[in-house]
Structure formats: structure tokens, C-alpha cells
Motif scaffolding. Structure first.
Motif, PDB file in Angstrom:
ATOM      1  N   GLY A 147      56.505  17.240  59.360  1.00  0.00           N
ATOM      2  CA  GLY A 147      56.281  17.842  60.251  1.00  0.00           C
ATOM      3  C   GLY A 147      55.315  19.076  60.765  1.00  0.00           C
ATOM      4  O   GLY A 147      54.516  19.457  61.463  1.00  0.00           O
TER       5      GLY A 147
ATOM      6  N   VAL B  34      53.639  20.803  57.634  1.00  0.00           N
ATOM      7  CA  VAL B  34      52.769  21.179  56.492  1.00  0.00           C
ATOM      8  C   VAL B  34      51.830  19.889  56.148  1.00  0.00           C
ATOM      9  O   VAL B  34      50.458  20.347  56.184  1.00  0.00           O
ATOM     10  CB  VAL B  34      53.448  21.523  55.336  1.00  0.00           C
ATOM     11  CG1 VAL B  34      52.665  21.993  54.093  1.00  0.00           C
ATOM     12  CG2 VAL B  34      54.633  22.328  55.340  1.00  0.00           C
ATOM     13  N   VAL B  35      52.287  18.698  56.306  1.00  0.00           N
ATOM     14  CA  VAL B  35      51.343  17.607  55.908  1.00  0.00           C
ATOM     15  C   VAL B  35      50.170  17.442  57.033  1.00  0.00           C
ATOM     16  O   VAL B  35      50.633  17.531  58.224  1.00  0.00           O
ATOM     17  CB  VAL B  35      51.993  16.103  56.077  1.00  0.00           C
ATOM     18  CG1 VAL B  35      51.106  15.135  55.865  1.00  0.00           C
ATOM     19  CG2 VAL B  35      53.057  16.365  54.698  1.00  0.00           C
ATOM     20  N   PRO B  36      48.941  17.514  56.583  1.00  0.00           N
ATOM     21  CA  PRO B  36      47.795  17.281  57.500  1.00  0.00           C
ATOM     22  C   PRO B  36      48.059  16.058  58.462  1.00  0.00           C
ATOM     23  O   PRO B  36      48.407  15.038  57.895  1.00  0.00           O
ATOM     24  CB  PRO B  36      46.608  16.985  56.618  1.00  0.00           C
ATOM     25  CG  PRO B  36      47.049  17.455  55.387  1.00  0.00           C
ATOM     26  CD  PRO B  36      48.588  17.387  55.372  1.00  0.00           C
ATOM     27  N   LEU B  37      48.232  16.304  59.705  1.00  0.00           N
ATOM     28  CA  LEU B  37      48.400  15.271  60.772  1.00  0.00           C
ATOM     29  C   LEU B  37      49.662  14.572  60.513  1.00  0.00           C
ATOM     30  O   LEU B  37      50.152  13.553  61.183  1.00  0.00           O
ATOM     31  CB  LEU B  37      47.292  14.200  60.957  1.00  0.00           C
ATOM     32  CG  LEU B  37      46.108  14.731  61.205  1.00  0.00           C
ATOM     33  CD1 LEU B  37      45.020  13.698  61.502  1.00  0.00           C
ATOM     34  CD2 LEU B  37      46.336  15.253  62.847  1.00  0.00           C
ATOM     35  N   GLY B  38      50.488  14.982  59.672  1.00  0.00           N
ATOM     36  CA  GLY B  38      51.955  14.530  59.657  1.00  0.00           C
ATOM     37  C   GLY B  38      52.682  14.256  60.771  1.00  0.00           C
ATOM     38  O   GLY B  38      53.425  13.316  60.790  1.00  0.00           O
ATOM     39  N   ARG B  39      52.747  15.193  61.766  1.00  0.00           N
ATOM     40  CA  ARG B  39      53.625  14.965  62.684  1.00  0.00           C
ATOM     41  C   ARG B  39      53.128  13.820  63.709  1.00  0.00           C
ATOM     42  O   ARG B  39      53.826  13.254  64.221  1.00  0.00           O
ATOM     43  CB  ARG B  39      53.674  16.319  63.587  1.00  0.00           C
ATOM     44  CG  ARG B  39      54.274  16.115  64.947  1.00  0.00           C
ATOM     45  CD  ARG B  39      54.493  17.510  65.494  1.00  0.00           C
ATOM     46  NE  ARG B  39      55.768  17.973  65.185  1.00  0.00           N
ATOM     47  CZ  ARG B  39      56.399  18.977  65.767  1.00  0.00           C
ATOM     48  NH1 ARG B  39      55.676  19.791  66.624  1.00  0.00           N
ATOM     49  NH2 ARG B  39      57.517  19.416  65.377  1.00  0.00           N
ATOM     50  N   LEU B  40      51.888  13.976  63.792  1.00  0.00           N
ATOM     51  CA  LEU B  40      51.241  13.017  64.592  1.00  0.00           C
ATOM     52  C   LEU B  40      51.309  11.538  64.113  1.00  0.00           C
ATOM     53  O   LEU B  40      51.786  10.433  64.664  1.00  0.00           O
ATOM     54  CB  LEU B  40      49.579  13.114  64.701  1.00  0.00           C
ATOM     55  CG  LEU B  40      49.018  12.148  65.582  1.00  0.00           C
ATOM     56  CD1 LEU B  40      49.195  12.248  67.007  1.00  0.00           C
ATOM     57  CD2 LEU B  40      47.297  12.009  65.378  1.00  0.00           C
TER      58      LEU B  40
END
Lengths: 628, 388
Positions: free
Chosen positions: B95, B97-103
Motif C-alpha cells: 500500500g 511503498v511498492v510502485p502502484l502497489g495500492r492501485l
């Protein structure tokens, strides 16, 4: 290809959808572009914390000296501040969101968080938590609510033999609303129906009561009684004629509330009628007791011509006693009041040991107020209006109202209860309450300490009450046993402007010596090193230094001195120990506790000289006049 | 040499796409037949099956959702670690830190919920036009299995965030399994690898969610789509649909390229855009970390099982086991019992009013208990109005 016509809406759908996808993904990327790409992360393995607070916050600008006692390497941030340590933006870290239910702590929750590690009633830097924990015990919360480690309360009067003490009408009025009878009542207000009150009265007034001798006719004198009450310093704990302490029930209506034979017998031997009372075991001569009863009958009565309970004066319906018995147990009266023959305490309400794990919205909140920001506030409202949170279909809460405590105490109680967590912390983080050692000495001395209820007021070796401002720990290192014995017999104040509070207990010479000996031998203070006795040269040098170092600003010697805040030093040599005075002047109150003495820290030679001179002062016969 | 280089892009294109961009009907049929992805459709289709009312695109939407779930799921697998010690933290990192993780996670979540809805509505739609009747019985049974597997995929995925929501929903869900007589407790223990939801349950659910169920699911989806074509394509009523009214003006059959393919791509894009919009507007929930000692009240199963939980509340076996099991088995037996083809392709035809009424009533009943279980059940499963 003849049939290659797509309808226009299909082209529009195709194009708009493709555009929307590009726009939405672009939006998401733009949203992420604002996020930091470098992480400041702190890991506290012992607590399982991973925190990114220092992404924005510098720890060296933390206000106060909290971080010196609680290094961030060991404690992290969120145990005290709440919030979401893993969050990176302010919104994620601070606020409650759909996916995070514990936002930053409110000030109340922050104080409650101290209690996660710190046990005991005295938590440094957390005055409301300390007050709340103290109140939790004083208000008998654990009589109804189970809290691990919290004993059954032992506060309220035993109700055996009530028929000999009180009038049923008075009890009915009291149960209807105690505040009408006593503004400073300790018992909470139960919302009882008239019928419930009737069966409780039936139960209490059919219990066996002792038959007590009547007060001899014309044996008491109200004026002598008033003097006796002043001399014994009853007002230290009791309210009399509107003034006095709050540590014991107000006696303002004692003249009409308490039946005379009971009052008379009680004053002659307090513990015979009330073995578990916190009141010292006075055994007054019959004459003095009769004087006090006469005084009460004349002066300790309400101003109004009609007694507030006269309308409740109806016969006791004795046949309903079994109903009253059942109601007594069901309402949890047994939590505070003991009655012979009742089963052991079975707590009637919910355990509170995990209230700190809950969030305000875990708790029921219908009917009363839409938004309660935190658990301490919820508890404050609950204490104020216990039925305010009742669910629509549930039966009404039987918790009594504690509105009479005032908001400071109810919020403090909320903080104390919100500091209770079910899950244990790593033991290295737990600061348990100072374990109370067995403060009572064995044998006859122990019986004296018990009889005079020394620990009801004084703290000794970590246990005892706080009515007195003088802890007895270290008293043996400060004062001489001869003086202690004389003080116990006749407690006269040393501070001219301070009310005398220590009751005149009527301790016999032999008992006073025994107690003084116990204090001398047992309650020492090893921070005070033995010093060689003073020389005459030192004493002579001390007289000048006493003035030069400003001692007369506070102390009075031979009537000379200004502010009169500090003890009179006449006769200090008979009272104090040289070692103690020396250590206090030399090492300061941080090392050697002295209640309000400034941090002197004089050089060794000066300290010795002043101490020597003070110890040489002759005693004076007259003391400060006793207050009225 | 120079020509070789110059023509390289053309050669590469021609090596992949044998036919090229179809210029006429013949080429378009050739394109459909020669492509592995396109030949899932017949080269020529009935014009009636193009109408939106013919299918409401529900099957297509389910396939699009499945495709999005595959893509986003693989991305999430790069970061997610299925162990109770770290699972929740990896969710947080997805949510935050990961690039576009939340999306990605939001898309995965909403697509999964969307798929449960579209697959269910697809089944309803097929029943209402009589699509389960001969010769399509076997494909109906496969469809029912796919519906069950959609729920199973969603259920197994529900545990993985390892938050309170996940933990207690799966605890409740697996307790409902234990209500099956005789084998229930054993079946639950087999599923969880333990008596409680813990380390082995998380690993098992992860493997089921990411490997076992998808493998079977994709095989069955291939079979399902293949049989749609082999059983005669979409069932349509030639008398009702607008294209058919002008049957004299046009051909009986039209090429699938580009009529069908273009529509499918457009609907797929629309569905993707819609899910993206939902994901940007609403984030997937992530409650505090799973805590076996703190039971929320009420503890609720995933929403699509709340109807069953509501029934189980009335009676653990009859409501929680018998009714759902009888429903699924009954669905599969249906085409073998109700065989007479009447008014195919027409919604709720007068000739089938009883069957359709019964089916709609049954599904409405499940929808109603699901709504009650979701919205109107408060602490202690007591009936309550807002807020629950």
C-alpha cells in the motif's frame, strides 16, 4: 466489406474507455510521484515495531526530557503517540482511515499509554493516570469489574447491624439520591425504583443488630464535646460544620442520622462495632464520648426545620427481606459493602482488563452522543450517565452514576481504565508497581500499627495511604525516638502556618515508646551516612553562617525569622539527628529527601557548622497555638 | 542484405499474423480461424448475438475481470509473503511503498468482488433464456463449477491480507464448513492444516489461491468458452432481437471480425476503465493486523457468504450446509431434469414462467439474506438498522 459499420456509440465507448484508462493510470502515477522515494525507517525488534515517523519528525526536537528516559531506539514513537508507524505520508501516519483504526493518540490516550508499561498508582509525569488509578481503588471499581491484580475493595461500611445505627427513612432517602443528604458523598447514585429501595431496606433492617446501652441522661455537654472534637482533630478526615477533610464521611448530619446509642458505643471502641473501618482505633472515655454525642445532637443537624428524609418514614416491610437479599447481590452492593453470611464476591459487571485494547467505536454509543473521540472520554461519559450508552433493546445498565466525582476525576478514571491491556509486554519494558513489602511489624508493635491505622494515612515501605504528607520511610534516620514518642502522645505542629492534622489518638506512654522504637530501628535511610559528631568550634562558626546562608528567610528561631513556612528550629537538637541535617544541607533534597527544603548543597565545612549550631538550639516551652 | 534489414519489421509481423489486417470477409474469416486467441469464436456469428440484450456482456465481463485478476495478482505475488509474521507488513508495504502497489491491490480486490457479481448474474441470465437446456447441459454444469470456483478463489484470497477482517471472516467461514455432518471438522482441519486459522492455513490458502484453483479455473474457462462455440454459440431468439427483424436486409450470418471482436475489446476497455475508476475512488480495506485474541462483534464471513451465515444463524446444518449444498447440486442437476426446450433465447418466456419465477425467487432469497447478513446484523448477530 459491406457490413463494416460499427454504430457511433461503440466508437465512443471504445475511445472514451481507452482515454479513461490512460487518464486513470496517469492519475495514479502522478499521485505516487509525490510520495517520498527514500525511507527513514526505525525498527524496534523487541516491540515488533517498524516506524517511519522520522521521515518527517526529528527526534532531537522532542519537547521535554521524555526521550532521555525513553530513548527512541528502545521505545520507538507509536507506543506513546499511536498512529501508524508504517505510514509514509502525514495522512497515513496520523489519521484514522478506512484501513487504519488507530489514529494519533488524543492527549488522554497518550497519558493512558504511560500505563502500558508503568504499573502502580504513582506514574511519574502522568498526574491524571496516577489520580485515576488511585481513584479506581478509592471508588471501589473492582467491586463490580474484574481487573487482574486488583483486589476486592475494602472501603464502604459493613452493613451488619444497620438497624442499630440508622433510621430506615434516612436509608431510603440516601438510596434515592445521596447528594440531597450529603453533597460530598462517596457512594454513587444508583437509579433505584421506590420498590427496589423498599426491599433493600427490608433486607438491611432485618439483619441482626447489636443491642446497645442507651446514652446516660444528661451525661454529655455539647461545648465540652466541641472542644474534644477540636482537640482530637477529627476534622482532619471528617467534615464538621461545613469544614474538614474528605477522607472519611461527612459528619454534618451525624446528630440526626446516627442513632445515639450506636454513636456512643462506637466512640468508646471504634473497632468493636466496625472491625474493618479505616478509622484509627479510638477508645474514648465514656464521658468524652457522651460529650461528643451531645455536641452532634445540638450542632451536627441540618439547617432546615424538616428533615429531608421525613417523607420516607414508613414501616419496614420485613417480609420482603428475601427479595432485598437477591437484589443486594444482583445490583453488586456486595462489591463495596460486606454483610455477614453472604457468598464470596462474584463480580456483576464486565471485566475491564482489556479496555485499553478497545477503540471508542468498539464500545456501544447509541442514544447518547454520536461521536466519542477516545476510550477515556467514553468512560467519562459512562461514569457520568451510565445508562446513556444502553443499546435500544438491551436491559438498562445497572451501573450507578458517578457524576458527583466531577469531570477531573471521571476523566482521570477513564485514563486509568484505558491503560489496561490484555496482552503482556516484553518483560524488559514492564515497570511494575513498587511491590509493597510487608510493612506491618510482627507482635505487639504490629497490633499497635493496626489498631491506630497508621497506614491509613502514612506510607510505609511502599504501602499505606496518602492522607498524611509525611511518609514514615526514613523517619528513623531523621528524628530521635524520644521526640517521636512525645509527638505520638501529643502531636503538635512544627510549622506555624499549617493546620494540625495528626489526630490525637490517646496513645499510652508505653505504646508511644514502642512505636517510636520500631520507627527508629526499622525505618532508616541508608542514603544518610554517619558523620563524626560536631565540635564546639563548628557550632560557633555556624551561628553566623545560619544568617549568611539565608536560613532565617523561612525558619524561626527564638521568635526570630520571617516567613514561617519552615519548621521552628527551637529545640531541633532534641528532635533531629545531626547526620540528617548535615546530609540534607550538604547533598541536597535530591539525595536526602526533605519535604520543601531548598537545594542547599553547601560545602562540607559550612554544612557541618550550620548543622552543629542548629542542633545546639535550646527548646522552648510554648509551641504554636492549636487551631480552633 | 539491405532489403532483408529494411523488410525486417514486415517479416516479423507477417511471421506472427499470417493474414494481415482483414480487408474483406474472406480474409476476416481466415483471421479468425488462424489465430489461437480469436478462433475461440466461430468465424461467422448470428447477428442477434451482437445485441447487448443478448448477453449483457456478463460472460465477457467475467473473463475481463479474470484477466485483470491474473495480471494484478502476479504483480502482488512479487511482494507478498504468506507468513503470519510478515504478511500484514508486506500488505502495508504494497500500500505504501511498492510502485502502484495500492492501485494494483485495489484493482485486484474490486475485480474479484466484481467477478463474483458478474458470474452470478451471468448464470441468472443464462437460465432466464433457457441456455442450460440441451444441448448445453454439460457447459451449464461447468459454468456452475466455475461459479463455485470463483467463490473459492475469492474466499481463499480473502485471508491473505492477514488483517482482522481477513482472519475473522475466514474463521467464521471455516467454522461453517465444520457444520457439515461427519466430515465437517475433518474437512476444516484439512483446509486449515490446523484447528485454528494460523500459519499453515495462510500457506494453504495462498497456494490454493495462486496455484491450485487458478490452474483448474483456467482449464475450465477454456473448456467453457470452447463449448459455447461448439454448442452453437450464444443462444438468441431470432424473432425478438432487432437485427432479426430486418433479416431480409442482411445476411443470416455475419463475420465475427470485426463486429464481435471490436465490441469485445470496447467492452473490455470499458470494464477496465470502470474498475480503475473504482480503485482510484475507493481503496481496498486493510484493518489492523489479525489478532486471534480480539474477536470483533459481529465476526462476519466475506460478504458473498453472509447469506449462508445468516441461514446458518437459524440452523447450523439446515441453513448453513444443507440449503447451500442442495442449491449447488440442484443447479448442476437442473438441465438433466428440465430438458424440454421452449422459447429459447427469450427472457422469462411465458412458456417457462414457473421455472423462471422459481429461479428468480431463489436467487432473490439468497440476495435478501445476504443483504440482511451484511447490513442489518449487529453485535451478537442481533437485527439492527444502521449502523450495524
Amino acid at each position: 466489406m459491406k457490413h463494416y459499420h460499427h454504430p457511433a456509440w461503440l466508437h465512443a465507448l471504445f475511445a472514451l474507455s481507452a482515454l479513461a484508462i490512460v487518464a486513470l493510470v496517469g492519475l495514479a502515477i502522478a499521485d505516487e510521484a509525490g510520495r517520498p522515494t527514500k525511507l527513514e525507517q526505525r525498527i524496534v525488534p523487541a516491540l515488533g515495531l517498524v516506524e517511519r515517523c522520522e521521515q518527517c519528525h526529528a527526534t532531537d526536537s522532542h519537547p521535554g526530557d521524555w526521550l532521555t528516559h525513553h530513548p527512541v531506539e528502545r521505545f520507538g514513537c507509536t507506543p506513546c503517540h499511536g498512529g501508524q508507524g508504517l505510514g509514509i505520508t502525514k495522512e497515513e501516519a496520523h489519521e484514522a482511515a478506512l484501513d487504519w483504526e488507530r489514529p494519533l493518540f488524543s492527549p488522554l490516550e497518550r497519558e493512558a499509554a504511560c500505563g502500558r508499561c508503568h504499573g502502580g498508582d504513582e506514574v511519574p509525569g502522568a498526574p491524571n493516570l496516577s489520580r485515576g488509578r488511585h481513584a479506581f481503588r478509592e471508588r471501589g471499581c473492582s467491586g463490580c469489574h474484574e481487573v487482574p491484580g486488583e483486589p476486592e475493595p475494602d472501603l464502604a461500611p459493613d452493613l451488619d447491624g444497620l438497624a442499630a445505627k440508622l433510621d430506615p427513612a434516612w436509608v431510603r432517602a440516601w438510596l434515592t439520591d445521596p447528594a440531597v443528604l450529603l453533597p460530598s458523598h462517596a457512594m454513587p447514585r444508583f437509579a433505584l425504583t421506590a420498590d427496589q429501595i423498599e426491599v433493600l431496606v427490608a433486607f438491611l433492617f432485618t439483619r441482626p443488630a447489636p443491642s446497645l446501652p442507651a446514652v446516660p441522661e444528661d451525661s454529655g455537654d455539647a461545648d465540652r464535646g466541641k472542644q474534644a472534637i477540636a482537640r482530637r482533630r477529627c476534622a482532619t478526615c471528617h467534615v464538621l460544620e461545613g469544614r474538614g477533610g474528605v477522607f472519611a464521611p461527612s459528619l454534618d448530619q451525624a446528630g440526626v442520622k446516627i442513632q445515639k446509642p450506636w454513636f456512643f458505643a462506637y466512640l468508646q471502641n471504634v473497632h468493636a462495632l466496625r472491625p474493618r473501618s479505616r478509622m484509627p482505633g479510638f477508645t474514648l472515655p465514656a464521658g468524652e464520648a457522651a460529650d461528643m454525642v451531645a455536641y452532634a445532637a445540638e450542632q451536627l443537624v441540618p439547617d432546615t426545620p424538616e428533615m429531608p428524609w421525613s417523607k420516607f418514614d414508613t414501616p419496614v416491610q420485613s417480609e420482603r427481606a428475601p427479595e432485598g437479599h437477591a437484589l443486594f447481590v444482583k445490583l453488586g452492593c456486595r462489591g463495596c459493602h460486606r454483610v455477614e453470611g453472604l457468598p464470596p464476591l462474584k463480580r456483576t459487571s464486565v471485566p475491564l482488563g482489556n479496555m485499553g485494547d478497545k477503540r471508542a467505536f468498539d464500545l456501544p454509543h447509541q442514544n447518547f452522543i454520536d461521536h466519542v473521540p477516545d476510550v477515556p472520554t467514553w468512560i467519562h461519559f459512562k461514569l457520568w450517565e451510565p445508562r446513556g450508552f444502553d443499546l435500544p433493546e438491551a436491559k438498562p445498565s445497572s451501573m450507578p452514576s458517578y457524576a458527583h466525582l466531577g469531570p477531573d476525576e471521571t476523566f482521570a478514571l477513564g485514563i486509568a481504565v484505558a491503560s489496561l491491556h490484555a496482552a503482556p509486554l516484553p518483560s524488559a519494558y514492564v515497570r511494575p508497581a513498587r511491590t509493597a513489602s510487608q510493612a506491618l511489624p510482627a507482635g505487639e508493635t504490629g497490633r499497635l500499627v493496626e489498631r491506630f491505622r497508621c497506614l491509613a494515612c502514612h506510607r510505609v515501605l511502599g504501602s499505606g495511604g496518602d492522607i498524611s504528607r509525611v511518609p514514615l520511610d526514613g523517619e528513623g534516620a531523621r528524628t530521635k525516638p524520644e521526640w517521636v514518642a512525645s509527638f505520638l502522645k501529643e502531636p503538635l505542629t512544627l510549622r506555624m502556618n499549617q493546620a494540625e492534622r495528626m489526630p490525637v489518638l490517646g496513645i499510652e506512654e508505653v505504646d508511644a515508646r514502642r512505636l517510636a522504637g520500631w520507627i527508629d530501628v526499622t525505618l532508616g535511610d541508608d542514603r544518610i551516612p554517619p558523620a563524626p559528631p560536631p565540635t564546639e568550634a563548628e557550632r560557633d562558626a555556624g551561628a553566623a553562617l545560619y544568617g549568611a546562608r539565608g536560613c532565617p528567610q523561612c525558619h524561626v528561631v527564638a521568635g526570630q525569622g520571617t516567613m514561617m513556612k519552615a519548621p521552628v528550629l527551637d529545640g531541633a537538637g532534641a528532635r533531629l539527628r545531626f547526620d540528617y541535617v548535615l546530609a540534607m544541607l550538604r547533598d541536597g533534597p535530591a539525595v536526602v529527601p526533605a519535604r520543601r527544603h531548598p537545594d542547599a548543597r553547601l560545602p562540607e565545612a559550612e554544612a557541618r557548622a550550620i548543622s552543629a549550631w542548629v542542633m545546639s538550639l535550646p527548646g522552648r516551652v510554648e509551641h504554636a497555638p492549636a487551631p480552633q | 542484405m539491405r532489403n532483408t534489414l529494411k523488410n525486417l519489421p514486415r517479416h516479423i509481423y507477417a511471421s506472427i499474423f499470417r493474414v494481415g489486417w482483414p480487408a474483406d470477409e474472406r480474409a476476416s474469416i481466415k483471421a479468425m480461424v488462424s489465430s489461437i486467441t480469436l478462433h475461440i469464436h466461430a468465424p461467422k456469428i448470428r447477428p442477434g448475438s451482437l445485441g447487448f440484450r443478448a448477453s449483457w456482456a456478463l460472460g465477457l465481463l467475467s473473463v475481463v475481470a479474470l484477466g485483470l485478476l491474473l495480471l494484478t495478482g502476479i504483480y502482488l505475488m512479487f511482494y507478498y509473503i504468506p507468513h503470519p509474521d510478515v504478511a500484514y507488513r508486506t500488505m502495508k508495504d504494497i500500500g505504501y511503498v511498492v510502485p502502484l502497489g495500492r492501485l494494483t491491490r485495489d484493482l485486484h480486490r474490486w475485480a474479484a468482488h466484481g467477478m463474483v457479481i458478474t458470474v452470478t448474474l451471468h448464470m441468472l441470465r443464462v437460465f432466464l433464456v433457457g441456455g442450460h437446456k440441451p444441448p448445453r447441459e454439460a457447459n451449464w454444469v461447468v459454468g456452475v463449477l466455475l461459479w463455485v470456483m470463483t467463490l473459492a478463489l475469492s474466499f481463499t484470497g480473502y485471508l491473505l491480507p492477514w488483517d482482522q477482517l481477513a482472519f475473522w471472516a475466514i474463521t467464521v467461514g471455516s467454522n461453517m464448513i465444520a457444520a457439515v455432518p461427519w466430515i465437517g471438522p475433518g474437512a476444516r482441519e484439512l483446509l486449515l492444516g490446523d484447528r485454528i486459522v494460523g500459519e499453515s492455513a495462510l500457506l494453504r490458502f495462498y497456494v490454493l489461491h495462486c496455484v491450485a484453483i487458478p490452474a483448474v479455473m483456467f482449464a475450465l474457462v477454456g473448456f467453457h468458452l470452447f463449448r459455447v462455440r461448439k454448442d452453437g454459440g450464444l443462444i438468441v431468439s431470432e424473432h425478438e432481437l432487432p437485427h432479426a427483424r430486418h433479416a431480409d436486409d442482411g445476411p443470416k450470418l455475419i463475420p465475427a471480425w470485426p463486429h464481435l471482436v471490436y465490441r469485445e475489446v470496447a467492452v473490455g476497455l470499458f470494464a477496465t476503465a470502470l474498475l480503475l475508476a473504482i480503485s482510484v475512488a475507493a481503496h481496498a480495506p486493510l484493518e489492523p493486523e489479525a489478532d486471534p485474541t480480539r474477536t470483533p462483534n459481529p465476526a462476519k464471513a466475506p460478504w458473498y457468504f453472509l447469506g449462508v451465515q445468516e441461514l446458518a444463524h437459524y440452523h447450523a446444518f439446515w441453513g448453513g450446509v444443507f440449503v447451500p449444498a442442495a442449491f449447488v447440486l440442484g443447479l448442476m442437476a437442473l438441465p438433466y431434469l428440465d430438458r424440454e426446450v421452449r422459447a429459447p433465447g427469450r427472457y422469462f418466456p411465458r412458456e417457462r414462467w414457473l421455472a423462471c419465477t422459481l429461479f428468480v425467487t431463489l436467487l432473490s432469497f439468497f440476495a435478501a439474506v445476504t443483504v440482511v447478513g451484511t447490513l442489518f446484523r449487529g453485535p451478537g448477530w442481533a437485527f439492527t438498522f444502521w449502523p450495524y
